[in-house]
Design a protein around this motif. Structure first.
Motif, PDB file in Angstrom:
ATOM      1  N   ARG A   1      49.813  36.719  57.230  1.00 19.83           N
ATOM      2  CA  ARG A   1      48.491  36.189  56.873  1.00 19.83           C
ATOM      3  C   ARG A   1      47.689  37.204  56.068  1.00 19.83           C
ATOM      4  O   ARG A   1      47.016  36.861  55.097  1.00 19.83           O
ATOM      5  CB  ARG A   1      47.724  35.792  58.134  1.00 19.83           C
ATOM      6  N   GLU A   2      47.759  38.475  56.478  1.00 19.84           N
ATOM      7  CA  GLU A   2      47.037  39.525  55.757  1.00 19.84           C
ATOM      8  C   GLU A   2      47.556  39.666  54.330  1.00 19.84           C
ATOM      9  O   GLU A   2      46.787  39.825  53.389  1.00 19.84           O
ATOM     10  CB  GLU A   2      47.155  40.866  56.489  1.00 19.84           C
ATOM     11  N   LYS A   3      48.859  39.594  54.178  1.00 28.84           N
ATOM     12  CA  LYS A   3      49.450  39.688  52.844  1.00 28.84           C
ATOM     13  C   LYS A   3      48.945  38.539  51.969  1.00 28.84           C
ATOM     14  O   LYS A   3      48.585  38.742  50.805  1.00 28.84           O
ATOM     15  CB  LYS A   3      50.971  39.668  52.939  1.00 28.84           C
ATOM     16  N   SER A   4      48.879  37.356  52.525  1.00 34.30           N
ATOM     17  CA  SER A   4      48.375  36.197  51.789  1.00 34.30           C
ATOM     18  C   SER A   4      46.908  36.386  51.409  1.00 34.30           C
ATOM     19  O   SER A   4      46.497  36.084  50.284  1.00 34.30           O
ATOM     20  CB  SER A   4      48.539  34.944  52.646  1.00 34.30           C
ATOM     21  N   LEU A   5      46.134  36.908  52.346  1.00 34.26           N
ATOM     22  CA  LEU A   5      44.718  37.169  52.077  1.00 34.26           C
ATOM     23  C   LEU A   5      44.557  38.189  50.956  1.00 34.26           C
ATOM     24  O   LEU A   5      43.730  38.017  50.048  1.00 34.26           O
ATOM     25  CB  LEU A   5      44.023  37.671  53.345  1.00 34.26           C
ATOM     26  N   HIS A   6      45.354  39.227  50.976  1.00 35.64           N
ATOM     27  CA  HIS A   6      45.275  40.242  49.923  1.00 35.64           C
ATOM     28  C   HIS A   6      45.641  39.650  48.562  1.00 35.64           C
ATOM     29  O   HIS A   6      45.039  40.015  47.550  1.00 35.64           O
ATOM     30  CB  HIS A   6      46.182  41.432  50.258  1.00 35.64           C
ATOM     31  N   THR A   7      46.590  38.731  48.563  1.00 36.99           N
ATOM     32  CA  THR A   7      46.936  38.066  47.307  1.00 36.99           C
ATOM     33  C   THR A   7      45.742  37.268  46.788  1.00 36.99           C
ATOM     34  O   THR A   7      45.439  37.300  45.593  1.00 36.99           O
ATOM     35  CB  THR A   7      48.160  37.144  47.504  1.00 36.99           C
ATOM     36  N   GLU A   8      45.047  36.585  47.689  1.00 37.46           N
ATOM     37  CA  GLU A   8      43.857  35.830  47.278  1.00 37.46           C
ATOM     38  C   GLU A   8      42.777  36.758  46.723  1.00 37.46           C
ATOM     39  O   GLU A   8      42.126  36.441  45.728  1.00 37.46           O
ATOM     40  CB  GLU A   8      43.300  35.039  48.458  1.00 37.46           C
ATOM     41  N   ILE A   9      42.590  37.891  47.375  1.00 43.44           N
ATOM     42  CA  ILE A   9      41.592  38.853  46.898  1.00 43.44           C
ATOM     43  C   ILE A   9      41.973  39.325  45.501  1.00 43.44           C
ATOM     44  O   ILE A   9      41.129  39.402  44.603  1.00 43.44           O
ATOM     45  CB  ILE A   9      41.462  40.051  47.867  1.00 43.44           C
ATOM     46  N   MET A  10      43.238  39.624  45.319  1.00 43.13           N
ATOM     47  CA  MET A  10      43.690  40.102  44.019  1.00 43.13           C
ATOM     48  C   MET A  10      43.479  39.023  42.950  1.00 43.13           C
ATOM     49  O   MET A  10      43.018  39.315  41.849  1.00 43.13           O
ATOM     50  CB  MET A  10      45.170  40.493  44.100  1.00 43.13           C
ATOM     51  N   MET A  11      43.777  37.783  43.288  1.00 44.17           N
ATOM     52  CA  MET A  11      43.612  36.692  42.325  1.00 44.17           C
ATOM     53  C   MET A  11      42.132  36.466  42.004  1.00 44.17           C
ATOM     54  O   MET A  11      41.792  36.068  40.895  1.00 44.17           O
ATOM     55  CB  MET A  11      44.242  35.406  42.858  1.00 44.17           C
ATOM     56  N   SER A  12      41.254  36.744  42.955  1.00 47.09           N
ATOM     57  CA  SER A  12      39.821  36.535  42.711  1.00 47.09           C
ATOM     58  C   SER A  12      39.243  37.598  41.775  1.00 47.09           C
ATOM     59  O   SER A  12      38.126  37.452  41.300  1.00 47.09           O
ATOM     60  CB  SER A  12      39.049  36.501  44.022  1.00 47.09           C
ATOM     61  N   GLN A  13      39.995  38.639  41.522  1.00 41.77           N
ATOM     62  CA  GLN A  13      39.510  39.685  40.630  1.00 41.77           C
ATOM     63  C   GLN A  13      39.574  39.278  39.161  1.00 41.77           C
ATOM     64  O   GLN A  13      39.182  40.049  38.294  1.00 41.77           O
ATOM     65  CB  GLN A  13      40.308  40.978  40.840  1.00 41.77           C
ATOM     66  N   ASP A  14      40.038  38.070  38.881  1.00 45.43           N
ATOM     67  CA  ASP A  14      40.105  37.647  37.489  1.00 45.43           C
ATOM     68  C   ASP A  14      38.719  37.556  36.854  1.00 45.43           C
ATOM     69  O   ASP A  14      38.590  37.517  35.650  1.00 45.43           O
ATOM     70  CB  ASP A  14      40.856  36.330  37.344  1.00 45.43           C
ATOM     71  N   PHE A  15      37.652  37.586  37.687  1.00 42.39           N
ATOM     72  CA  PHE A  15      36.303  37.578  37.136  1.00 42.39           C
ATOM     73  C   PHE A  15      36.089  38.750  36.193  1.00 42.39           C
ATOM     74  O   PHE A  15      35.370  38.637  35.206  1.00 42.39           O
ATOM     75  CB  PHE A  15      35.238  37.621  38.245  1.00 42.39           C
ATOM     76  N   GLN A  16      36.732  39.882  36.508  1.00 42.14           N
ATOM     77  CA  GLN A  16      36.533  41.068  35.675  1.00 42.14           C
ATOM     78  C   GLN A  16      37.014  40.804  34.264  1.00 42.14           C
ATOM     79  O   GLN A  16      36.348  41.140  33.302  1.00 42.14           O
ATOM     80  CB  GLN A  16      37.243  42.278  36.276  1.00 42.14           C
ATOM     81  N   ASP A  17      38.146  40.187  34.135  1.00 43.81           N
ATOM     82  CA  ASP A  17      38.687  39.902  32.817  1.00 43.81           C
ATOM     83  C   ASP A  17      37.766  38.949  32.071  1.00 43.81           C
ATOM     84  O   ASP A  17      37.442  39.166  30.906  1.00 43.81           O
ATOM     85  CB  ASP A  17      40.095  39.313  32.939  1.00 43.81           C
ATOM     86  N   LEU A  18      37.308  37.907  32.768  1.00 43.40           N
ATOM     87  CA  LEU A  18      36.418  36.942  32.123  1.00 43.40           C
ATOM     88  C   LEU A  18      35.077  37.566  31.764  1.00 43.40           C
ATOM     89  O   LEU A  18      34.569  37.379  30.657  1.00 43.40           O
ATOM     90  CB  LEU A  18      36.206  35.733  33.038  1.00 43.40           C
ATOM     91  N   SER A  19      34.488  38.324  32.689  1.00 43.63           N
ATOM     92  CA  SER A  19      33.193  38.942  32.389  1.00 43.63           C
ATOM     93  C   SER A  19      33.350  39.978  31.290  1.00 43.63           C
ATOM     94  O   SER A  19      32.489  40.104  30.419  1.00 43.63           O
ATOM     95  CB  SER A  19      32.560  39.564  33.636  1.00 43.63           C
ATOM     96  N   GLY A  20      34.461  40.704  31.295  1.00 43.21           N
ATOM     97  CA  GLY A  20      34.710  41.674  30.225  1.00 43.21           C
ATOM     98  C   GLY A  20      34.820  40.994  28.871  1.00 43.21           C
ATOM     99  O   GLY A  20      34.305  41.494  27.872  1.00 43.21           O
ATOM    100  N   GLN A  21      35.478  39.828  28.838  1.00 42.29           N
ATOM    101  CA  GLN A  21      35.592  39.091  27.573  1.00 42.29           C
ATOM    102  C   GLN A  21      34.226  38.641  27.084  1.00 42.29           C
ATOM    103  O   GLN A  21      33.913  38.754  25.894  1.00 42.29           O
ATOM    104  CB  GLN A  21      36.515  37.882  27.751  1.00 42.29           C
ATOM    105  N   VAL A  22      33.416  38.130  27.994  1.00 42.74           N
ATOM    106  CA  VAL A  22      32.070  37.670  27.612  1.00 42.74           C
ATOM    107  C   VAL A  22      31.232  38.837  27.121  1.00 42.74           C
ATOM    108  O   VAL A  22      30.567  38.756  26.079  1.00 42.74           O
ATOM    109  CB  VAL A  22      31.381  36.964  28.803  1.00 42.74           C
TER     110      VAL A  22
END
Length: 184
Positions: A105-126
Motif C-alpha cells: 500500500r505504501e509503495k502504491s501511495l508513493h507512486t501516486e505522490i510521484m505522479m502528482s508532481q506533474d504540476f511542476q512540469d505544467l507550472s514550469g511550462q506556463v
C-alpha cells in the motif's frame, strides 16, 4: 473640457501606465524564474525521496513475504512439538503478511505522490511561456515609451498644515489612546 484635451489626458495616463509596466517587467521575469527554480528544486527533492521510499517499501514487502512463507513452513513442520509454537508461528506469519500488505500500500501511495508532481512540469511550462512573452514585449514597450512624451508628474494634493518632525510625530500608542478616548 474639449475632446482633444480629454484625449491628451488619456494618452498621458496610458503613457504613465505603460511606463510603470515596462519598469516592472524585469522584476516580474526574475520573480517568475525564481518560482520556476524553487518549484523544480522542490519537485526534484520530493521525487528523489519517493524513489528511495519505494525501494525501502519494496525491500520490506519482499522480506515480509519471505518471512511469512518461512513461518508457514515451520508451522507445518513435525519438528515443532507444541501447539503453542504452531499458534505463535501462525501469528508471526499473519504479522509478516500484514507488513507485506502495508508495504505494498505504501509503495502504491508513493507512486501516486510521484505522479502528482506533474504540476511542476505544467507550472514550469506556463511560467516559461509568460517569461518568454515578457521578454518579447519588453523591448517594443521600452521603444514605445521612449518615443512618447515624458509623463507629466501628477499634481500632489495639498497636505494638511503643520510641520511634523520625528520628535513631534505621534507614536502608535498615542494614536491608539486617542482613538480609545473617542470610543473607537
Amino acid at each position: 473640457m474639449s475632446d482633444a484635451s480629454i484625449q491628451t489626458l488619456i494618452r498621458a495616463d496610458a503613457a504613465q501606465i505603460l511606463h510603470n509596466v515596462v519598469e516592472e517587467l524585469p522584476d516580474a521575469r526574475e520573480r517568475l524564474a525564481y518560482v520556476r527554480s524553487m518549484t523544480e528544486q522542490a519537485a526534484t527533492k520530493v521525487l528523489n525521496l519517493v524513489e528511495a521510499a519505494q525501494e525501502d517499501a519494496e525491500a520490506v514487502r519482499k522480506k515480509g513475504r519471505e518471512l511469512s512463507d518461512a513461518l508457514n513452513r515451520l508451522a507445518l513442520s513435525t519438528n515443532i512439538s507444541q501447539d503453542r509454537a504452531r499458534h505463535l508461528m501462525r501469528l508471526c506469519a499473519a504479522y509478516a503478511a500484514d507488513a507485506a500488505s502495508f508495504a505494498a500500500r505504501e509503495k502504491s501511495l508513493h507512486t501516486e505522490i510521484m505522479m502528482s508532481q506533474d504540476f511542476q512540469d505544467l507550472s514550469g511550462q506556463v511560467i516559461n511561456k509568460v517569461s518568454k512573452m515578457l521578454e518579447r514585449v519588453e523591448p517594443p514597450l521600452k521603444d514605445l515609451i521612449s518615443s512618447m512624451p515624458a509623463p507629466v508628474a501628477a499634481a500632489m494634493p495639498e497636505e494638511l498644515g503643520g510641520v511634523q518632525t520625528p520628535d513631534k510625530a505621534l507614536k502608535q500608542d498615542d494614536v491608539d489612546d486617542l482613538l480609545a478616548s473617542l470610543g473607537f
